[in-house]
Design an enzyme around this catalytic site. Structure first.
Site, mmCIF file in Angstrom:
data_model
loop_
_atom_site.group_PDB
_atom_site.id
_atom_site.type_symbol
_atom_site.label_atom_id
_atom_site.label_comp_id
_atom_site.label_asym_id
_atom_site.label_seq_id
_atom_site.Cartn_x
_atom_site.Cartn_y
_atom_site.Cartn_z
ATOM 1 N N GLU A 175 0.489 -0.896 0.149
ATOM 2 C CA GLU A 175 0.053 -0.095 0.349
ATOM 3 C C GLU A 175 0.594 1.435 -0.098
ATOM 4 O O GLU A 175 0.947 2.336 0.278
ATOM 5 C CB GLU A 175 -0.951 -0.324 0.981
ATOM 6 N N GLU A 294 -5.219 -8.130 -0.744
ATOM 7 C CA GLU A 294 -6.210 -8.440 0.683
ATOM 8 C C GLU A 294 -7.736 -7.640 0.308
ATOM 9 O O GLU A 294 -7.919 -7.053 -0.468
ATOM 10 C CB GLU A 294 -6.067 -7.083 1.333
HETATM 11 O O1 AHR Z 1 -5.629 -5.813 7.207
HETATM 12 C C1 AHR Z 1 -5.358 -5.027 7.804
HETATM 13 C C2 AHR Z 1 -4.304 -3.307 7.661
HETATM 14 O O2 AHR Z 1 -5.367 -3.326 6.192
HETATM 15 C C3 AHR Z 1 -2.754 -4.031 6.000
HETATM 16 O O3 AHR Z 1 -2.264 -3.872 7.036
HETATM 17 C C4 AHR Z 1 -2.854 -3.207 5.225
HETATM 18 O O4 AHR Z 1 -2.018 -3.279 4.751
HETATM 19 C C5 AHR Z 1 -4.572 -2.358 4.967
HETATM 20 O O5 AHR Z 1 -4.402 -1.008 5.354
#
Ligand code: AHR
Length: 501
Positions: A175, A294
Site C-alpha cells: 500500500e 487483501e
Molecule cells: O489488513 C489490515 C491492513 O489493511 C493491512 O495492514 C493494510 O495493508 C491494509 O490497510
C-alpha cells in the site's frame, strides 16, 4: 415472484481458477500471530509453538498462498530481527499498529507454519519498500532462497534451516499509495524503486513472481493514475499488480453493503483496463495479472480510534470483527466476484487468517472456532477449482443508494476436471426467496448432489466463544434437475452452493 435465470455452456468459459485465488494473509497485527497461530503455552501447541487446533481449522478452510508479514507492518519490518536464536531477537516498536513486536515468531517459524499446513500452502513474502530498499530486499532473498555458500545463506543454515525456503512469490512493498504507510511514496518514486528492486531480485533468480503495489482501494484519489505510472516503470519486471478492498455498511445502508461486489467487480475491470492500456502503450504482448491480496468485510470505521488509543502493548485485541450471517453473505458475494474474474485475478488473499478480521477466532489458552465467513471460503476453495463458466444473469433487481438498481442474484459456476459443476449463488433480497432456473447446455449433468445454504431467520446471528456453532451451512431440499434445467429456491439473504454431477 419473478425468477432469476442463466445458462451454462462448456463452450463459454472465463478461465481456469488458479489455486492461489484461495490465499490468505498473516500479518504481525493484533493477535493474528501471537495467541492466534502461535501460542507455545497453549495445551494444543506443538514443539514449534504452533496451535494444532488452529492448524486443523486452517487446513479445513482450504487456504493456499499465505501472505506475510504485512500489511502496514512490513513497512517497518527488519527481517534480520526475526531470525536466529529467539532469546537474542530484539523487541521493536511497530509504528503501523502502535504495538511492541517481540520477534518471537519470525521468518523460520512462518515457513514451519506453512509446512505444517501441508503442500497446498505456498509462501508469499513481502519486502519492505517503505523504510528500506533494494539492498535489504536482496539480503532477505539471499537468506531465504540461496542454497548455501554465501554469508546469508550460511547464516540461515547456522540458524537451523538447512534447506532454502524456496519463496517464489514476492510483494514489492505494501500500500505504498497510502499516506498512512510508513515511507509512503508518490507513484513515480515507488515505480522506480519497485522496478529497481524487481530488476535486482531477478538477477538472483529470474523465475520469481513479483507483485507491484497497486492502489489501496478504488476510492483513492490517485487510483488508476497510480497503476499506470507504476506499470510504466515495472511492466516487464513484474507479473502482478495488487488490489485491496474492504467493505462495511456505511450510514446503515445495508442494501448497498449487500451489493459490495458491484464495486469489487468494477475495481477489477478498471485495473485490467489500466494494465492493458499500459501494455498497449508499450506495444507489449505480456499481460499483467491481478493479485487481490487483501479483501474482506471489515468494520474499518471503528479501527482508527482503537489503534490511536494503544500504548505499545504486545499482541493487543485489534480488528477482532465478529461476523454475522449478513456479513457472510456479502463475503460470499466477494468470492463470487473473484471467481468471475479468474482469467486475470490469479492470486487473492483473504485478509486475514486468524483473529484479525478473520474466519478463525481463538481465545488465549482456550478454544478456536469458525466465524460465519469461514463457511463460504471453505466451500469455494473445495468446490471452486476448475474452469469458471461464463455466467450472465437475468435477474430481478432492487434499488441501492450506492449502485442504483442491482441484481438480486449474484452467481458464478465452476466446472471441475471430472465434469461436475458447482453453482455459487447469493440472494441479496433481505425479505424474499429467489426462484432460480439454470439451463445446462451440453454439460452432461443429470442430478443435484447437494444444495447447501448459509442463511438464518436472524441475519445478525454470529458464532462466538460461548456459542461457537450458532451458524453453520444447512442442506436445502427441493432443488431439481429435469430436462437440462436446474431449478432451486434461494432463501432470503443467503449464500448457496449447488453441486451438480
Ligand atoms: O489488513 C489490515 C491492513 O489493511 C493491512 O495492514 C493494510 O495493508 C491494509 O490497510
Amino acid at each position: 415472484m419473478r425468477s432469476a435465470r442463466f445458462t451454462l455452456d462448456p463452450a463459454f468459459t472465463v478461465g481456469t481458477v488458479d489455486p492461489r485465488l484461495f490465499g490468505s494473509f498473516v500479518e504481525h497485527l493484533g493477535r493474528c500471530v501471537y495467541t492466534g497461530i502461535f501460542e507455545p503455552d497453549h495445551p494444543s501447541a506443538d514443539a514449534s509453538g504452533l496451535r494444532t487446533d488452529v492448524l486443523e481449522l486452517v487446513r479445513e478452510l482450504g487456504v493456499t498462498a499465505i501472505r506475510y508479514p504485512g500489511g502496514n507492518f512490513v513497512s517497518g519490518y527488519k527481517w534480520e530481527d526475526s531470525v536466529g536464536p529467539v532469546e537474542e531477537r530484539p523487541r521493536r516498536l511497530d509504528l503501523a499498529w502502535r504495538s511492541t513486536e517481540t520477534n518471537r515468531f519470525g521468518l523460520s517459524e512462518y515457513i514451519a507454519f506453512l509446512k505444517k499446513i501441508g503442500p497446498q500452502a505456498e509462501p508469499m513474502m513481502a519486502v519492505n519498500l517503505g523504510t528500506r530498499g533494494v539492498a535489504e530486499a536482496l539480503e532477505l532473498q539471499e537468506y531465504a532462497n540461496h542454497p548455501s555458500g554465501t554469508a546469508l545463506s550460511d547464516l540461515r543454515i547456522a540458524h537451523g534451516d538447512k534447506d532454502a525456503f524456496g519463496i517464489r512469490l514476492w510483494c514489492l512493498g505494501n500500500e505504498m499509495d497510502g499516506p498512512w504507510q510508513t515511507g509512503h511514496k508518490t507513484a513515480a518514486e515507488y515505480g522506480r524503486l519497485a522496478a529497481e528492486t524487481a530488476r535486482a531480485m531477478r538477477q538472483i533468480d529470474p523465475h520469481l513472481e513479483l507483485v507491484a503495489c497497486g492502489s489501496s482501494g478504488q476510492s483513492m484519489a490517485t487510483f488508476a493514475e497510480w497503476e499506470a505510472t507504476v506499470l510504466q516503470e515495472t511492466y516487464d519486471l513484474v507479473d502482478h499488480i495488487s488490489l485491496h478492498a474492504y467493505y462495511e455498511p456505511l450510514d446503515g445502508d445495508i442494501d448497498s453493503f449487500l451489493a459490495s461486489a458491484v464495486d469489487m467487480e468494477s475495481f477489477i475491470e478498471n485495473v485490467v483496463a489500466t494494465c492493458d492500456h499500459v501494455g498497449a502503450r508499450l506495444k507489449s504482448k505480456k499481460k499483467i495479472n491481478l493479485s487481490f491480496d487483501e479483501w474482506n468485510v471489515w468494520y474499518m470505521s471503528r479501527t482508527d480510534a482503537q489503534v490511536s488509543a494503544l500504548d505499545w502493548p504486545e499482541a493487543p485485541r485489534l480488528l477482532e470483527d465478529n461476523y454475522s450471517v449478513l456479513d457472510a453473505v456479502v463475503f460470499g458475494s466477494l468470492l463470487i466476484a473473484l471467481l468471475r474474474h479468474a482469467d486475470r485475478v490469479t492470486v487473492a488473499c483473504l485478509a486475514q487468517l486468524v483473529n484479525v478480521i478473520a474466519p478463525i477466532m481463538t481465545e488465549p489458552g482456550g478454544p478456536a472456532w469458525r466465524q460465519t465467513t469461514f463457511f463460504p471460503f471453505a466451500q469455494a476453495s473445495k468446490y471452486g477449482r476448475g474452469q469458471v463458466l461464463d455466467v450472465r444473469v437475468d435477474s430481478p433487481t432492487y434499488p441501492t443508494g450506492k449502485y442504483g438498481d442491482t441484481d438480486l442474484l449474484h452467481a458464478t459456476a465452476v466446472r471441475a476436471e471430472d465434469g461436475t459443476v458447482t453453482v455459487f449463488a447469493v440472494n441479496r433480497s433481505r425479505t424474499e426467496p429467489l426462484p432460480l432456473e439454470v439451463a445446462l447446455a451440453g454439460l452432461n449433468l443429470s442430478r443435484v448432489v447437494e444444495h447447501s445454504a448459509l442463511a438464518d431467520a436472524d441475519p445478525d446471528a454470529r458464532n462466538t466463544l460461548t456459542d461457537p456453532e450458532r451458524v453453520t451451512p444447512h442442506p436445502v431440499e427441493g432443488a431439481t434437475l429435469t430436462d437440462g434445467t436446474l431449478t432451486a429456491t434461494l432463501e432470503p439473504l443467503s449464500w448457496n452452493v449447488i453441486r451438480l454431477a
